[in-house]
Design a protein around this motif. Structure first.
Motif, short mmCIF file in Angstrom:
data_model
loop_
_atom_site.label_atom_id
_atom_site.label_comp_id
_atom_site.label_asym_id
_atom_site.label_seq_id
_atom_site.Cartn_x
_atom_site.Cartn_y
_atom_site.Cartn_z
N ALA A 1 3.33 3.25 10.54
CA ALA A 1 2.39 4.21 9.95
C ALA A 1 2.26 5.45 10.83
N ASP A 2 2.20 5.24 12.13
CA ASP A 2 2.09 6.38 13.06
C ASP A 2 3.33 7.28 12.95
N ARG A 3 4.50 6.67 12.84
CA ARG A 3 5.74 7.45 12.74
C ARG A 3 5.76 8.30 11.47
N LEU A 4 5.14 7.78 10.42
CA LEU A 4 5.10 8.52 9.15
C LEU A 4 3.88 9.44 9.04
N GLY A 5 3.00 9.36 10.02
CA GLY A 5 1.81 10.20 9.99
C GLY A 5 0.81 9.77 8.94
N LEU A 6 0.73 8.45 8.68
CA LEU A 6 -0.15 7.93 7.64
C LEU A 6 -1.23 7.04 8.24
N ALA A 7 -2.37 6.97 7.56
CA ALA A 7 -3.40 6.00 7.93
C ALA A 7 -2.85 4.60 7.71
N PHE A 8 -3.39 3.64 8.45
CA PHE A 8 -2.87 2.27 8.41
C PHE A 8 -3.88 1.31 7.81
N GLU A 9 -3.40 0.47 6.89
CA GLU A 9 -4.23 -0.58 6.31
C GLU A 9 -3.42 -1.87 6.26
N ARG A 10 -4.00 -2.95 6.72
CA ARG A 10 -3.35 -4.26 6.67
C ARG A 10 -4.05 -5.14 5.66
N ARG A 11 -3.27 -5.77 4.78
CA ARG A 11 -3.81 -6.75 3.83
C ARG A 11 -3.04 -8.05 4.00
N PHE A 12 -3.74 -9.11 4.29
CA PHE A 12 -3.07 -10.40 4.36
C PHE A 12 -2.96 -10.95 2.94
N THR A 13 -1.75 -10.96 2.40
CA THR A 13 -1.53 -11.41 1.03
C THR A 13 -1.03 -12.84 0.96
N GLY A 14 -0.46 -13.34 2.07
CA GLY A 14 0.27 -14.60 1.96
C GLY A 14 1.43 -14.41 1.00
N TYR A 15 1.70 -15.43 0.20
CA TYR A 15 2.84 -15.37 -0.71
C TYR A 15 2.45 -15.01 -2.14
N GLY A 16 1.16 -14.90 -2.41
CA GLY A 16 0.68 -14.40 -3.68
C GLY A 16 1.26 -15.11 -4.89
N ASP A 17 1.64 -14.33 -5.90
CA ASP A 17 2.17 -14.89 -7.14
C ASP A 17 3.55 -15.50 -6.95
N LEU A 18 4.23 -15.18 -5.86
CA LEU A 18 5.51 -15.84 -5.59
C LEU A 18 5.30 -17.33 -5.44
N ALA A 19 4.26 -17.72 -4.70
CA ALA A 19 3.98 -19.13 -4.50
C ALA A 19 3.59 -19.83 -5.80
N THR A 20 2.69 -19.24 -6.56
CA THR A 20 2.24 -19.90 -7.79
C THR A 20 3.35 -19.97 -8.83
N THR A 21 4.22 -18.95 -8.87
CA THR A 21 5.33 -18.97 -9.81
C THR A 21 6.31 -20.08 -9.47
N LEU A 22 6.65 -20.22 -8.19
CA LEU A 22 7.59 -21.27 -7.81
C LEU A 22 6.97 -22.66 -7.93
N PHE B 1 6.83 12.41 2.55
CA PHE B 1 5.58 11.65 2.63
C PHE B 1 4.33 12.52 2.58
N GLY B 2 4.50 13.78 2.26
CA GLY B 2 3.36 14.69 2.26
C GLY B 2 2.26 14.32 1.28
N ASN B 3 2.61 13.62 0.20
CA ASN B 3 1.60 13.24 -0.79
C ASN B 3 1.05 11.83 -0.59
N TYR B 4 1.54 11.13 0.43
CA TYR B 4 1.00 9.82 0.76
C TYR B 4 -0.16 9.99 1.74
N THR B 5 -1.11 9.08 1.67
CA THR B 5 -2.24 9.15 2.59
C THR B 5 -2.33 7.94 3.52
N LYS B 6 -1.71 6.81 3.11
CA LYS B 6 -1.84 5.61 3.93
C LYS B 6 -0.61 4.72 3.77
N LEU B 7 -0.37 3.93 4.80
CA LEU B 7 0.63 2.87 4.74
C LEU B 7 -0.11 1.54 4.63
N VAL B 8 0.19 0.79 3.59
CA VAL B 8 -0.43 -0.52 3.39
C VAL B 8 0.58 -1.59 3.79
#
Length: 212
Positions: free
Chosen positions: A187-208, A162-169
């Motif tokens: 994220a803390d266990r991996l030593g990465l910054a943390f970002e949360r995005r609420f996506t819901g079901y996205g294109d899965l919902a529209t496709t179904l 994970f040395g080349n990663y900077t954040k966990l999304v």
């Protein structure tokens, strides 16, 4: 949804009920979300078969597993739809689905279609060094990340992997504070910054929705 065991979905998958006209053949990591959409929309004409979510770790096995599932159930349903994106198959799954005459979800992987394929592509540059988790992968972090990568036995591998990663999304499908805190802990266990995005079901919902 609460009675679904994530360990069972990981190892064994989920068998269809055999009552609908449309069969969804999906990754076990999507079972909660698909069943939630089925309930919310009254899609009783759709059945769900989930292949073991652990195939997420072995993408070279996905195409053949989907092929076997389609052959097994083709005669029992009017329509079969594959709820996998490319998922690391290098285009092989799309080609096989085309040969089998079945359609599949568009996109490179579930992280893309949960966020929306267009939106995910637009953030490609800023997310170049991001490591993604969904609700399922947060719940099963040890089974899909920590143990398979050997971090439980060799924590020093963290910097190598994970040395080349900077954040966990964390792409949240549901608004659950406990899951968010667990994702932050990942994220803390991996030593990465943390970002949360609420996506819901996205294109899965529209496709179904279009399929229904």
């Amino acid at each position: 949804m609460a009675d679904l065991d994530d360990k069972v979905l990981t190892e064994d998958g989920l068998d269809p009920k055999g009552k609908g006209r449309i069969l969804l053949i999906a990754c076990g990591a999507l079972a909660h979300e698909i069943l939630a959409l089925k309930r919310a929309n009254g899609w009783d004409h759709m059945d769900l078969q989930c292949l073991p979510a652990k195939l997420h770790l072995y993408p070279d096995q996905i195409t053949e597993a989907v092929t076997v599932a389609v052959a097994e159930h083709r005669d029992a349903y009017d329509t079969i739809f594959v709820v996998y994106a490319d998922c690391g198959t290098g285009g092989l799954l799309e080609a096989r689905c085309r040969d089998l005459g079945v359609e599949m979800v568009a996109g490179p992987h579930c992280y893309s279609f949960f966020e929306g394929n267009d939106a995910f592509a637009a953030k490609a540059d800023e997310d170049m060094t991001a490591f993604f988790l969904t609700d399922f992968l947060v719940r099963q972090f040890d089974a899909f990340v920590w143990k398979p990568m050997g971090l439980d036995r060799h924590p020093q591998l963290r910097d190598m992997i994970f040395g080349n990663y900077t954040k966990l999304v964390y792409q949240a499908q549901v608004d659950d504070p406990k899951l968010t805190e667990k994702a932050r802990a990942c994220a803390d266990r991996l030593g990465l910054a943390f970002e949360r995005r609420f996506t819901g079901y996205g294109d899965l919902a529209t496709t179904l929705e279009k399929l229904a």
